[in-house]
Design an enzyme around this catalytic site. Structure first.
Site, PDB file in Angstrom:
ATOM      1  N   TRP A 102     -55.174  58.129 -34.623  1.00 24.81           N
ATOM      2  CA  TRP A 102     -56.263  59.070 -34.909  1.00 24.81           C
ATOM      3  C   TRP A 102     -57.552  58.640 -34.230  1.00 24.81           C
ATOM      4  O   TRP A 102     -58.295  59.473 -33.702  1.00 24.81           O
ATOM      5  CB  TRP A 102     -56.451  59.244 -36.413  1.00 24.81           C
ATOM      6  CG  TRP A 102     -55.223  59.781 -37.084  1.00 24.81           C
ATOM      7  CD1 TRP A 102     -54.497  59.180 -38.070  1.00 24.81           C
ATOM      8  CD2 TRP A 102     -54.551  61.025 -36.801  1.00 24.81           C
ATOM      9  NE1 TRP A 102     -53.426  59.968 -38.412  1.00 24.81           N
ATOM     10  CE2 TRP A 102     -53.432  61.106 -37.655  1.00 24.81           C
ATOM     11  CE3 TRP A 102     -54.793  62.067 -35.910  1.00 24.81           C
ATOM     12  CZ2 TRP A 102     -52.547  62.189 -37.653  1.00 24.81           C
ATOM     13  CZ3 TRP A 102     -53.910  63.153 -35.902  1.00 24.81           C
ATOM     14  CH2 TRP A 102     -52.816  63.199 -36.771  1.00 24.81           C
ATOM     15  N   ASP A 172     -63.958  58.695 -39.937  1.00 26.48           N
ATOM     16  CA  ASP A 172     -62.878  59.586 -40.374  1.00 26.48           C
ATOM     17  C   ASP A 172     -62.311  58.961 -41.653  1.00 26.48           C
ATOM     18  O   ASP A 172     -61.753  57.864 -41.620  1.00 26.48           O
ATOM     19  CB  ASP A 172     -61.819  59.640 -39.259  1.00 26.48           C
ATOM     20  CG  ASP A 172     -60.588  60.464 -39.626  1.00 26.48           C
ATOM     21  OD1 ASP A 172     -60.463  60.883 -40.795  1.00 26.48           O
ATOM     22  OD2 ASP A 172     -59.749  60.672 -38.728  1.00 26.48           O
ATOM     23  N   LYS A 196     -54.729  65.126 -47.486  1.00 29.13           N
ATOM     24  CA  LYS A 196     -54.196  63.822 -47.857  1.00 29.13           C
ATOM     25  C   LYS A 196     -54.494  63.529 -49.329  1.00 29.13           C
ATOM     26  O   LYS A 196     -53.616  63.137 -50.078  1.00 29.13           O
ATOM     27  CB  LYS A 196     -54.806  62.716 -46.975  1.00 29.13           C
ATOM     28  CG  LYS A 196     -54.757  62.989 -45.483  1.00 29.13           C
ATOM     29  CD  LYS A 196     -53.374  62.798 -44.885  1.00 29.13           C
ATOM     30  CE  LYS A 196     -53.184  63.475 -43.545  1.00 29.13           C
ATOM     31  NZ  LYS A 196     -53.963  62.964 -42.428  1.00 29.13           N
TER      32      LYS A 196
HETATM   33  C1  LIG Z   1     -53.999  63.298 -40.955  1.00 27.34           C
HETATM   34  C2  LIG Z   1     -55.137  62.660 -40.270  1.00 27.34           C
HETATM   35  C3  LIG Z   1     -55.827  63.300 -39.223  1.00 27.34           C
HETATM   36  C4  LIG Z   1     -55.418  64.662 -38.693  1.00 27.34           C
HETATM   37  O1  LIG Z   1     -55.757  65.625 -39.601  1.00 27.34           O
HETATM   38  P1  LIG Z   1     -55.575  67.179 -39.285  1.00 27.34           P
HETATM   39  O2  LIG Z   1     -56.256  67.795 -40.446  1.00 27.34           O
HETATM   40  O3  LIG Z   1     -54.097  67.427 -39.235  1.00 27.34           O
HETATM   41  O4  LIG Z   1     -56.217  67.470 -37.983  1.00 27.34           O
HETATM   42  C5  LIG Z   1     -56.909  62.665 -38.667  1.00 27.34           C
HETATM   43  N1  LIG Z   1     -57.303  61.458 -39.101  1.00 27.34           N
HETATM   44  C6  LIG Z   1     -56.654  60.810 -40.095  1.00 27.34           C
HETATM   45  C7  LIG Z   1     -57.147  59.475 -40.537  1.00 27.34           C
HETATM   46  C8  LIG Z   1     -55.557  61.391 -40.703  1.00 27.34           C
HETATM   47  O5  LIG Z   1     -54.921  60.750 -41.688  1.00 27.34           O
END
Ligand SMILES: *Cc1c(COP(=O)(O)O)cnc(C)c1O
Length: 360
Positions: A102, A172, A196
């Site tokens: 990511w 993030d 998540k």
């Molecule tokens: C799942 C995830 C993403 C991607 O998320 P989307 O909503 O599918 O774009 C990005 N960063 C992290 C840390 C993730 O766990």
């Protein structure tokens, strides 16, 4: 009806109490004669849902008043481009720490827009640790410094934040959102996809310090301009209405269950049960260095691909689903977000002990 324990990295489990409440309100939300799915996003009744969700989030995360909360679409992945478009407009430089897929994707996107620098990486050991940072490598006039706080695929987390001085820190937090208290004032921006730990898929929450807004590049698509969404209280266009409603129910559930301090305690207790088992097992082992282990995502392996596959298959037959690891790590991964009860982790550990006995 029998519900499974779902260890998926996302979309993932939601609290059963939330699902029941949503089911009970499905046809008639608070006497309105409508489902939330059918409501105008500009109606008075919906306004109380989106405003209520924001107020609860502010309360639970202790978000300072000089931060905007945005409810957006496009997933965390869309923000990989929106972040450089909105903020990489001073020196045109930004620092990134590469701790997994990511972070790498965010970095690759930023390289399209300016001078993105990778100040550290843990790629040499399949991202199984958080790299030590050397301040001498940081870009002093960077527009921001970017980290992925909890690395969903590899199971690492920053236990200590980098000290970036006056350079805004952007994180993030998709896979650790609301899992424990964080000090929002340490960041220029935190954001994450909701699927998540916060809500179903379709909602991305961005929390941004106000003074960083209003600097987007001219070419920024209107829908990626954070200022536009901030000026319109996340109602510039139709927001993901129903997902925001579920988010509100999850936030209410969090509050009723003691807030983020209580969640942290719960999550630590769950993770300890699993890590202690892994540390004492002769068959299974965790893949992450102990000091950087995540509370949310726990990758583990045996020494045999065949055993790994057998384990995942037999676990599934026992109602423990989605334990297959990410293809780049192999083996298994248990995601144990807020909604995973202690009993679910206990069931997993008991199953692992039985499996170990039967196969050694
Ligand atoms: C799942 C995830 C993403 C991607 O998320 P989307 O909503 O599918 O774009 C990005 N960063 C992290 C840390 C993730 O766990």
């Amino acid at each position: 009806m029998s519900r499974v324990y779902n260890f998926s990295a996302g979309p993932s489990m939601l609290p059963e109490a939330v699902l029941k409440k949503a089911a009970a309100e499905m046809l008639d939300y608070e006497g309105s004669g409508q489902s939330v799915m059918e409501m105008s996003h500009r109606s008075k009744i919906y306004d109380s849902i989106i405003k209520g969700a924001e107020a609860l989030l502010r309360e639970l995360m202790n978000i300072p008043d000089n931060y905007k909360v945005l409810f957006l679409q496009g997933g965390a992945s869309t923000q990989f481009a929106a972040i450089p478009l909105n903020f990489m407009n001073g020196s045109g430089k930004a620092d990134y720490v590469l701790t997994g897929q990511w972070a790498k994707k965010a970095y690759a996107e930023a390289q399209k827009y300016g001078e993105a620098k990778a100040v550290a990486s843990s790629a040499d050991k399949t991202f199984s640790y958080i790299p030590k940072l050397n301040k001498a490598d940081f870009t002093p006039d960077a527009d921001y410094f970017y980290i992925c706080m909890n690395n969903t695929i590899y199971g690492t987390v920053y236990h200590e934040l980098p000290d970036t001085g006056d350079v805004p820190l952007i994180a993030d937090i998709s896979s650790c959102f609301l899992s424990e208290p964080i000090d929002v004032s340490r960041f220029g921006m935190v954001y994450g996809g909701a699927q998540k730990n916060v809500a179903p898929a379709g909602l991305t929450i961005c929390i941004i310090r106000e003074d960083l807004l209003g600097k987007a590049r001219d070419i920024t698509p209107t829908m990626l301009n954070y200022q536009v969404h901030a000026d319109n209280d996340s109602l510039y266009n139709t927001p993901p209405c129903y997902t925001i409603y579920i988010c509100k129910l999850v936030l209410e559930w969090l509050k009723e269950n003691g807030g983020l301090e209580a969640m942290k305690e719960r999550n630590e207790k769950k993770a300890k049960l699993l890590y202690d088992f892994l540390d004492n097992s002769k068959m299974f082992r965790g893949t992450v260095v102990p000091e950087d282990r995540s509370l949310m995502n726990v990758p583990f392996v045996t020494d045999s691909d065949e055993l790994n596959a057998k384990f995942v298959k037999e676990a599934e037959a026992s109602g423990l689903i989605n334990l297959k690891g990410h293809r780049t790590v192999g083996g298994m991964r248990a995601s144990i977000y807020n909604a995973m009860p202690y009993e679910g982790v206990k069931a997993l550990v008991d199953f692992m002990a039985e499996f170990e006995k039967a196969n050694s």
